[in-house]
Design a protein around this motif. Structure first.
Motif, mmCIF file in Angstrom:
data_model
loop_
_atom_site.group_PDB
_atom_site.id
_atom_site.type_symbol
_atom_site.label_atom_id
_atom_site.label_comp_id
_atom_site.label_asym_id
_atom_site.label_seq_id
_atom_site.Cartn_x
_atom_site.Cartn_y
_atom_site.Cartn_z
ATOM 1 N N PRO A 1 -5.810 -5.938 -0.661
ATOM 2 C CA PRO A 1 -6.402 -4.940 0.140
ATOM 3 C C PRO A 1 -5.328 -3.573 1.200
ATOM 4 N N MET A 2 -6.183 -2.959 0.003
ATOM 5 C CA MET A 2 -5.017 -1.540 -0.141
ATOM 6 C C MET A 2 -5.711 -0.263 0.896
ATOM 7 N N LYS A 3 -5.238 0.681 0.897
ATOM 8 C CA LYS A 3 -5.918 2.204 0.866
ATOM 9 C C LYS A 3 -5.745 2.733 -0.119
ATOM 10 N N PRO A 4 -5.795 2.975 -1.234
ATOM 11 C CA PRO A 4 -5.145 4.909 -2.232
ATOM 12 C C PRO A 4 -5.037 5.756 -1.488
ATOM 13 N N PRO A 5 -4.270 6.584 -2.094
ATOM 14 C CA PRO A 5 -4.433 8.225 -1.777
ATOM 15 C C PRO A 5 -6.007 8.689 -1.491
ATOM 16 N N HIS A 6 -7.069 8.114 -2.387
ATOM 17 C CA HIS A 6 -7.917 8.743 -2.248
ATOM 18 C C HIS A 6 -8.466 8.151 -0.587
ATOM 19 N N PRO B 1 14.405 7.672 -17.012
ATOM 20 C CA PRO B 1 14.131 7.619 -17.509
ATOM 21 C C PRO B 1 13.386 8.565 -17.090
ATOM 22 N N ALA B 2 11.761 9.560 -17.297
ATOM 23 C CA ALA B 2 11.145 10.464 -16.537
ATOM 24 C C ALA B 2 9.960 9.880 -16.790
ATOM 25 N N TRP B 3 9.496 9.162 -15.909
ATOM 26 C CA TRP B 3 8.733 7.954 -15.738
ATOM 27 C C TRP B 3 7.423 9.404 -15.365
ATOM 28 N N LEU B 4 6.552 9.375 -14.959
ATOM 29 C CA LEU B 4 4.899 9.836 -15.007
ATOM 30 C C LEU B 4 5.356 9.478 -13.703
ATOM 31 N N GLN B 5 5.393 11.142 -12.892
ATOM 32 C CA GLN B 5 5.192 11.020 -10.546
ATOM 33 C C GLN B 5 3.538 11.001 -10.418
ATOM 34 N N ALA C 1 0.986 -0.971 -0.039
ATOM 35 C CA ALA C 1 0.212 0.245 -0.002
ATOM 36 C C ALA C 1 0.516 1.517 0.282
ATOM 37 N N ALA C 2 2.122 1.311 0.687
ATOM 38 C CA ALA C 2 3.303 1.987 1.124
ATOM 39 C C ALA C 2 3.723 2.371 -0.312
ATOM 40 N N GLU C 3 4.545 1.153 -0.850
ATOM 41 C CA GLU C 3 4.885 1.879 -2.069
ATOM 42 C C GLU C 3 3.976 1.416 -3.131
ATOM 43 N N ARG C 4 3.162 1.403 -3.226
ATOM 44 C CA ARG C 4 2.521 1.862 -4.433
ATOM 45 C C ARG C 4 3.072 3.822 -4.407
ATOM 46 N N CYS C 5 2.973 4.461 -3.888
ATOM 47 C CA CYS C 5 3.104 5.729 -4.195
ATOM 48 C C CYS C 5 3.766 6.396 -3.093
ATOM 49 N N THR C 6 5.214 5.934 -3.314
ATOM 50 C CA THR C 6 6.610 6.209 -3.425
ATOM 51 C C THR C 6 7.246 6.853 -4.849
ATOM 52 N N GLU D 1 9.817 6.153 -6.770
ATOM 53 C CA GLU D 1 10.322 4.794 -6.860
ATOM 54 C C GLU D 1 9.229 3.826 -7.457
ATOM 55 N N PHE D 2 8.679 3.749 -6.882
ATOM 56 C CA PHE D 2 7.547 2.852 -7.323
ATOM 57 C C PHE D 2 7.348 3.189 -9.135
ATOM 58 N N ARG D 3 6.959 4.382 -9.021
ATOM 59 C CA ARG D 3 6.594 5.205 -10.521
ATOM 60 C C ARG D 3 7.625 5.008 -11.265
ATOM 61 N N ARG D 4 9.464 4.342 -10.649
ATOM 62 C CA ARG D 4 10.211 4.552 -11.607
ATOM 63 C C ARG D 4 10.260 3.142 -12.784
ATOM 64 N N ASN D 5 9.565 1.788 -11.012
ATOM 65 C CA ASN D 5 9.513 1.195 -11.765
ATOM 66 C C ASN D 5 9.184 0.186 -10.795
ATOM 67 N N PRO D 6 7.922 -0.336 -11.132
ATOM 68 C CA PRO D 6 6.411 -0.598 -9.785
ATOM 69 C C PRO D 6 6.872 -2.347 -10.722
ATOM 70 N N HIS D 7 7.871 -2.791 -11.226
ATOM 71 C CA HIS D 7 7.694 -4.660 -11.798
ATOM 72 C C HIS D 7 7.983 -5.151 -10.097
ATOM 73 N N PRO D 8 9.154 -5.100 -9.357
ATOM 74 C CA PRO D 8 9.296 -5.578 -8.177
ATOM 75 C C PRO D 8 8.508 -6.063 -6.999
ATOM 76 N N VAL D 9 7.664 -4.433 -6.739
ATOM 77 C CA VAL D 9 6.243 -4.324 -5.782
ATOM 78 C C VAL D 9 5.243 -5.506 -6.424
ATOM 79 N N TYR D 10 4.902 -5.592 -7.509
ATOM 80 C CA TYR D 10 3.969 -5.988 -7.876
ATOM 81 C C TYR D 10 4.138 -7.535 -7.937
ATOM 82 N N GLU D 11 5.785 -8.191 -8.237
ATOM 83 C CA GLU D 11 5.805 -9.571 -8.071
ATOM 84 C C GLU D 11 5.928 -9.550 -6.918
#
Length: 411
Positions: free
Chosen positions: A37-42, A389-393, A10-15, A17-27
């Motif tokens: 189950p998670m609580k996103p920023p909204h 690479p300048a990935w969307l933040q 839940a926390a890492e999806r908002c960092t 680092e995650f925006r640059r490379n989300p694949h380790p978290v998804y793995e």
């Protein structure tokens, strides 16, 4: 069954680092908690689905509703009141409403209609490449990747040329806003501007219809009541928004990964017949849609040993599903020669009744863009190969794309 939240995910999806490379978290999630189950920023409790088979099933499961009116309280908390006026379209509907709206719009995206656009798309592509600097570094996104699909969708809808810049600016604001009060105000203003604009444009199409999709939809609205006025405005917004943003990011992602994998780039340059497979591989490897739009459970749903309670919001991580080793061989390898078969059937365009209506157009635009770019400028290179690479933040991972792509056409 488990319902324990994974706080790290839940926390890492908002960092950043995650925006640059989300694949380790998804793995990690696929292996340890594939329905998380998670609580996103909204702030709304959400269940995130990360495995391929679960994602494919969820995308077509009628128990996971797309009807925003069925979860209106959550919808308003996430997107605000202004979004409701623009979101009464097929993407936020279930059958039979979805079937009715999709049938009306489908006439603009038949294989024959899409193929007829090829010369126009090629001409726009050539014009944009003619205008790009040849030996100086520049950002390929605003110069080429974004103008191409927005020009095409504006041509299809019938948006006058001198009005396209404002429409693109408002659409970009809607796509990139976060959850701060300032961001919400900017989003609301942009949505109100888009609503006023499309309402006015539809009125003009009524008075002076032309040979375009919006004129045809307006006629359908007026002649046989095929859709309501608000559905008509919302559908115009959906086609504009979805018709350019995802394709633009897809073109950028494709260039990024081809330049980052020289052997794959050479393979495409040596054999242009591979371009179709290359586009499919980009869609699988790092497509422009990271997460499908929200669904909510109309009853308790169990997936991979986790109970999703009735009323919960559900997000489907397309980016994760398309890297699932349970489905794809060597999923973290970028391979433009990967066979185009059932084994490699990605979900980059979704699945089921909500499968992307514009998929054939997006494929054609991306193939033409890449073939023309690499054909005219075979020495295309990053402006600074050492730059990350300048990935969307953005705090809400719906799109997967770059915020900038500095290149040199003829280094």
């Amino acid at each position: 069954m488990t319902t324990t939240q994974d706080p790290a995910a839940a926390a890492e999806r908002c960092t950043p680092e995650f925006r640059r490379n989300p694949h380790p978290v998804y793995e990690h999630l696929r292996d340890n908690q594939p329905v998380c189950p998670m609580k996103p920023p909204h702030g709304i409790d959400t269940y995130l689905i990360t495995r391929y088979e679960d994602a494919r099933a969820a995308l077509s499961d009628p128990r996971l509703s797309k009807d925003m009116y069925g979860a209106m309280d959550a919808y308003r908390r996430i997107f605000g009141d202004s979004s409701v006026a623009l979101d009464d379209h097929m993407l936020n509907a279930d059958a039979p409403k979805h079937t009715r709206l999709r049938k009306l719009v489908n006439s603009g995206f038949t294989p024959r209609r899409v193929e007829a656009l090829r010369p126009k798309i090629q001409g726009i592509t050539d014009m944009l490449l003619d205008a790009c600097p040849k030996r100086e570094a520049f950002d390929l996104l605003p110069a080429f990747a974004f103008p191409l699909p927005i020009t095409v969708i504006c041509e299809l809808l019938g948006v006058p040329q001198d009005e396209r810049s404002d429409v693109q600016t408002w659409s970009t604001t809607v796509a990139q806003t976060g959850f701060s009060e300032e961001s919400k105000r900017a989003q609301q203003q942009a949505e109100e501007s888009l609503h006023r604009y499309f309402s006015d444009l539809i009125a003009r199409k009524r008075s002076h219809p032309e040979e375009d999709l919006l004129s045809a939809l307006t006629e359908a609205r007026d002649k046989d009541g095929g859709l309501t006025e608000n559905e008509l405005v919302s559908t115009a917004f959906l086609l504009m928004f979805a018709g350019h943003k995802t394709t633009a990011y897809l073109i950028g992602n494709a260039v990024q990964h081809l330049l980052s994998h020289p052997a794959q780039l050479r393979a495409v340059q040596d054999d242009p017949e591979l371009m179709g497979r290359a586009v499919e591989e980009v869609l699988r490897y790092d497509g422009s849609v990271e997460s499908a739009t929200f669904r909510f459970a109309t009853e308790d749903v169990e997936m991979s040993g986790t109970r999703i309670p009735k009323g919960s919001l559900v997000q489907i991580a397309i980016t994760s599903a398309n890297r699932d080793p349970r489905k794809f061989d060597s999923p973290d390898e970028f391979d433009v020669s990967r066979p185009d078969n059932a084994q490699n059937a990605h979900v980059g365009f979704g699945n089921g009744s909500h499968y992307c209506l514009g998929a054939p157009l997006a494929r054609m635009e991306t193939q033409i863009a890449l073939t023309s770019l690499l054909g005219r400028f075979p020495r295309l290179a990053f402006a600074d190969p050492a730059q990350e690479p300048a990935w969307l933040q953005v705090p809400f991972p719906a799109f997967r794309g770059l915020s900038a792509l500095p290149v040199v056409l003829e280094p």
